[in-house]
Write a protein that holds these residues in place. Sequence first.
Motif, PDB file in Angstrom:
ATOM      1  N   ALA A  61       1.566  39.037  20.166  1.00 10.02           N
ATOM      2  CA  ALA A  61       1.233  40.301  20.834  1.00 10.02           C
ATOM      3  C   ALA A  61       2.347  40.741  21.775  1.00 10.02           C
ATOM      4  CB  ALA A  61      -0.072  40.150  21.606  1.00 10.02           C
ATOM      5  N   ALA A  62       3.029  39.800  22.421  1.00  9.70           N
ATOM      6  CA  ALA A  62       4.062  40.160  23.389  1.00  9.70           C
ATOM      7  C   ALA A  62       4.978  38.972  23.615  1.00  9.70           C
ATOM      8  CB  ALA A  62       3.434  40.589  24.714  1.00  9.70           C
ATOM      9  N   ASP A  63       6.227  39.259  23.971  1.00 13.11           N
ATOM     10  CA  ASP A  63       7.114  38.205  24.437  1.00 13.11           C
ATOM     11  C   ASP A  63       8.026  38.754  25.525  1.00 13.11           C
ATOM     12  OD1 ASP A  63       8.804  39.734  22.932  1.00 13.11           O
ATOM     13  OD2 ASP A  63       9.643  38.086  21.771  1.00 13.11           O
ATOM     14  N   TRP A  64       8.427  37.867  26.420  1.00 12.37           N
ATOM     15  CA  TRP A  64       9.236  38.243  27.574  1.00 12.37           C
ATOM     16  C   TRP A  64      10.353  37.216  27.737  1.00 12.37           C
ATOM     17  CZ3 TRP A  64       3.922  37.833  27.626  1.00 12.37           C
ATOM     18  CH2 TRP A  64       3.178  38.974  27.928  1.00 12.37           C
ATOM     19  N   GLU A  65      11.421  37.607  28.420  1.00 11.17           N
ATOM     20  CA  GLU A  65      12.441  36.682  28.876  1.00 11.17           C
ATOM     21  C   GLU A  65      12.472  36.736  30.398  1.00 11.17           C
ATOM     22  OE1 GLU A  65      16.077  37.688  26.954  1.00 11.17           O
ATOM     23  OE2 GLU A  65      15.681  36.383  25.238  1.00 11.17           O
ATOM     24  N   VAL A  66      12.368  35.569  31.039  1.00  9.43           N
ATOM     25  CA  VAL A  66      12.298  35.480  32.497  1.00  9.43           C
ATOM     26  C   VAL A  66      13.483  34.645  32.985  1.00  9.43           C
ATOM     27  CG1 VAL A  66      10.910  34.790  34.483  1.00  9.43           C
ATOM     28  CG2 VAL A  66       9.784  35.632  32.416  1.00  9.43           C
ATOM     29  N   GLY A  67      14.359  35.253  33.773  1.00 11.11           N
ATOM     30  CA  GLY A  67      15.520  34.550  34.287  1.00 11.11           C
ATOM     31  C   GLY A  67      15.208  33.844  35.603  1.00 11.11           C
ATOM     32  N   LEU A  68      15.308  32.513  35.596  1.00 14.16           N
ATOM     33  CA  LEU A  68      15.136  31.708  36.806  1.00 14.16           C
ATOM     34  C   LEU A  68      16.452  30.996  37.103  1.00 14.16           C
ATOM     35  CD1 LEU A  68      11.630  30.084  36.174  1.00 14.16           C
ATOM     36  CD2 LEU A  68      12.153  32.218  37.366  1.00 14.16           C
ATOM     37  N   ALA A  69      16.491  30.305  38.231  1.00 16.88           N
ATOM     38  CA  ALA A  69      17.725  29.612  38.604  1.00 16.88           C
ATOM     39  C   ALA A  69      18.113  28.562  37.571  1.00 16.88           C
ATOM     40  CB  ALA A  69      17.560  28.967  39.985  1.00 16.88           C
ATOM     41  N   ASP A  70      17.102  27.918  36.959  1.00 16.93           N
ATOM     42  CA  ASP A  70      17.402  26.845  36.012  1.00 16.93           C
ATOM     43  C   ASP A  70      17.545  27.336  34.579  1.00 16.93           C
ATOM     44  OD1 ASP A  70      14.791  27.479  35.505  1.00 16.93           O
ATOM     45  OD2 ASP A  70      14.043  25.418  35.578  1.00 16.93           O
ATOM     46  N   GLY A  71      17.602  28.636  34.374  1.00 15.79           N
ATOM     47  CA  GLY A  71      17.829  29.161  33.027  1.00 15.79           C
ATOM     48  C   GLY A  71      16.962  30.366  32.721  1.00 15.79           C
ATOM     49  N   VAL A  72      17.190  30.916  31.539  1.00 19.35           N
ATOM     50  CA  VAL A  72      16.403  32.052  31.059  1.00 19.35           C
ATOM     51  C   VAL A  72      15.330  31.509  30.127  1.00 19.35           C
ATOM     52  CG1 VAL A  72      16.432  34.231  29.804  1.00 19.35           C
ATOM     53  CG2 VAL A  72      18.380  33.598  31.246  1.00 19.35           C
ATOM     54  N   HIS A  73      14.075  31.772  30.453  1.00 22.75           N
ATOM     55  CA  HIS A  73      12.949  31.212  29.709  1.00 22.75           C
ATOM     56  C   HIS A  73      12.265  32.304  28.884  1.00 22.75           C
ATOM     57  CE1 HIS A  73      13.186  27.460  32.059  1.00 22.75           C
ATOM     58  NE2 HIS A  73      13.465  28.257  33.087  1.00 22.75           N
ATOM     59  N   ARG A  74      11.906  31.963  27.652  1.00 23.19           N
ATOM     60  CA  ARG A  74      11.205  32.900  26.773  1.00 23.19           C
ATOM     61  C   ARG A  74       9.712  32.566  26.755  1.00 23.19           C
ATOM     62  NH1 ARG A  74      11.982  36.602  22.852  1.00 23.19           N
ATOM     63  NH2 ARG A  74      14.239  36.420  23.051  1.00 23.19           N
ATOM     64  N   VAL A  75       8.908  33.572  27.065  1.00 20.60           N
ATOM     65  CA  VAL A  75       7.454  33.432  27.088  1.00 20.60           C
ATOM     66  C   VAL A  75       6.884  34.253  25.937  1.00 20.60           C
ATOM     67  CG1 VAL A  75       5.354  33.785  28.442  1.00 20.60           C
ATOM     68  CG2 VAL A  75       7.490  33.198  29.601  1.00 20.60           C
ATOM     69  N   ARG A  76       5.966  33.653  25.181  1.00 20.48           N
ATOM     70  CA  ARG A  76       5.367  34.358  24.048  1.00 20.48           C
ATOM     71  C   ARG A  76       3.851  34.223  24.086  1.00 20.48           C
ATOM     72  NH1 ARG A  76       6.308  32.425  17.944  1.00 20.48           N
ATOM     73  NH2 ARG A  76       4.375  31.303  18.354  1.00 20.48           N
ATOM     74  N   LEU A  77       3.171  35.323  23.797  1.00 20.26           N
ATOM     75  CA  LEU A  77       1.712  35.335  23.711  1.00 20.26           C
ATOM     76  C   LEU A  77       1.290  35.681  22.290  1.00 20.26           C
ATOM     77  CD1 LEU A  77      -1.217  35.429  24.854  1.00 20.26           C
ATOM     78  CD2 LEU A  77      -0.804  37.860  25.322  1.00 20.26           C
ATOM     79  N   ASP A  78       0.494  34.790  21.669  1.00 21.47           N
ATOM     80  CA  ASP A  78      -0.176  35.092  20.415  1.00 21.47           C
ATOM     81  C   ASP A  78      -1.612  35.461  20.741  1.00 21.47           C
ATOM     82  OD1 ASP A  78       2.187  33.928  19.640  1.00 21.47           O
ATOM     83  OD2 ASP A  78       1.332  32.895  17.918  1.00 21.47           O
ATOM     84  N   HIS A  79      -2.063  36.603  20.247  1.00 24.07           N
ATOM     85  CA  HIS A  79      -3.413  37.087  20.558  1.00 24.07           C
ATOM     86  C   HIS A  79      -4.097  37.519  19.269  1.00 24.07           C
ATOM     87  CE1 HIS A  79      -6.207  40.193  22.647  1.00 24.07           C
ATOM     88  NE2 HIS A  79      -6.771  38.995  22.613  1.00 24.07           N
ATOM     89  N   GLY A  80      -5.099  36.765  18.856  1.00 22.49           N
ATOM     90  CA  GLY A  80      -5.886  37.150  17.687  1.00 22.49           C
ATOM     91  C   GLY A  80      -6.966  38.131  18.106  1.00 22.49           C
ATOM     92  N   THR A  81      -6.820  39.387  17.712  1.00 25.13           N
ATOM     93  CA  THR A  81      -7.744  40.424  18.205  1.00 25.13           C
ATOM     94  C   THR A  81      -9.048  40.470  17.430  1.00 25.13           C
ATOM     95  OG1 THR A  81      -6.563  42.027  16.831  1.00 25.13           O
ATOM     96  CG2 THR A  81      -5.921  41.872  19.154  1.00 25.13           C
ATOM     97  N   THR A  82      -9.248  39.566  16.471  1.00 27.14           N
ATOM     98  CA  THR A  82     -10.559  39.433  15.833  1.00 27.14           C
ATOM     99  C   THR A  82     -11.205  38.107  16.227  1.00 27.14           C
ATOM    100  OG1 THR A  82      -9.498  38.550  13.836  1.00 27.14           O
ATOM    101  CG2 THR A  82      -9.990  40.906  13.883  1.00 27.14           C
ATOM    102  N   SER A  83     -10.423  37.050  16.298  1.00 21.60           N
ATOM    103  CA  SER A  83     -10.957  35.728  16.644  1.00 21.60           C
ATOM    104  C   SER A  83     -10.958  35.482  18.146  1.00 21.60           C
ATOM    105  CB  SER A  83     -10.135  34.632  15.964  1.00 21.60           C
ATOM    106  OG  SER A  83      -8.821  34.601  16.485  1.00 21.60           O
TER     107      SER A  83
END
Length: 235
Positions: A61-83
Motif C-alpha cells: 500500500a505504501a513505502d517510505w525512506e527515512v533518513g536517520l544518523a545510522d543510515g537511510v531506512h526503507r519502510v513498507r506497508l502491505d495492506h490487504g483491503t479485503t482480508s
Amino acid sequence: QLKGVELGRYYLHVICWTLCAAQHALKGVYTTSPAASPAMSGERLSGGGRQAGAGIADDVAADWEVGLADGVHRVRLDHGTTSGKRVITVDDKELCRRNWMFSLVGSEKFMISSKPAEIVISCKGFMFEYTLNVDGKSLKKFVESQLKNTRVWHPEINGRGHRVVLDIETMDVYVDGEKMDTHGEFTDTGTETCFTLDGYAACIRAESSGNRHKGLVHVLVIGNTVLEPVPEVIT
C-alpha cells in the motif's frame, strides 16, 4: 474453515462496496475500489510513498525512506483491503504481521532503528490514506527536525562514496551507518571532532557563524579538503 471465513469476508466487502458504488453512480460520482487506488496523504508523499500498482506488488500500500544518523531506512506497508492483513517491514525485515483484522483502519507501532514509529491507516470517503509518524511527529515534521539537528556530508575517497552524519545534540559521528570513535579538541575558533575515515584523518570543525540566529557552522575536513554539509533529501 479458514477458507470459509476468508471467502465470507471477501464477499461481504464486495457486496458493501458494490452497494456504495451503485449509490454514488446514481449521483453521477465516479468511484474506484480502495484496494486498487489508495490515496496518498501529504506525509506519505513527502516520505517517498508510492501508490500500489505502480510497479510494486498489489498488497504493497505504501513505502517510505527515512533518513536517520545510522543510515537511510526503507519502510513498507502491505495492506490487504479485503482480508485486513497488515505487514510492516523495515529494510526487508518483517517487524509486524496481522493476517486477519476485522477493521480495515487503525494504527501499528514499531521501531525504525532507535526511533519509535507508527503507521496510521485511515479511510476518507472511498479512499485509504497511509501516514507514517516517526518519534511522535508526522514524517514532514520529523524531517524538518532532522535537518536542524544533524549535518550530512557525502565525501568520495578513492572512488568510494561515504555518508557522514553528525548528530548535533549528542556530537556522535556516523560513517556509513556505523558510529565512530571520536575525540574532541578545542581550537581558537571553536571545536574539532576528530575520527578516521577510510584510513584518512578527518574532523568536523564547528565555528561560530557570527550570526546568533544561524548559530554554529560545521564543515568536514579530510586532509586539506574542506566540505560543506549537504541538504539530504529523501525521495
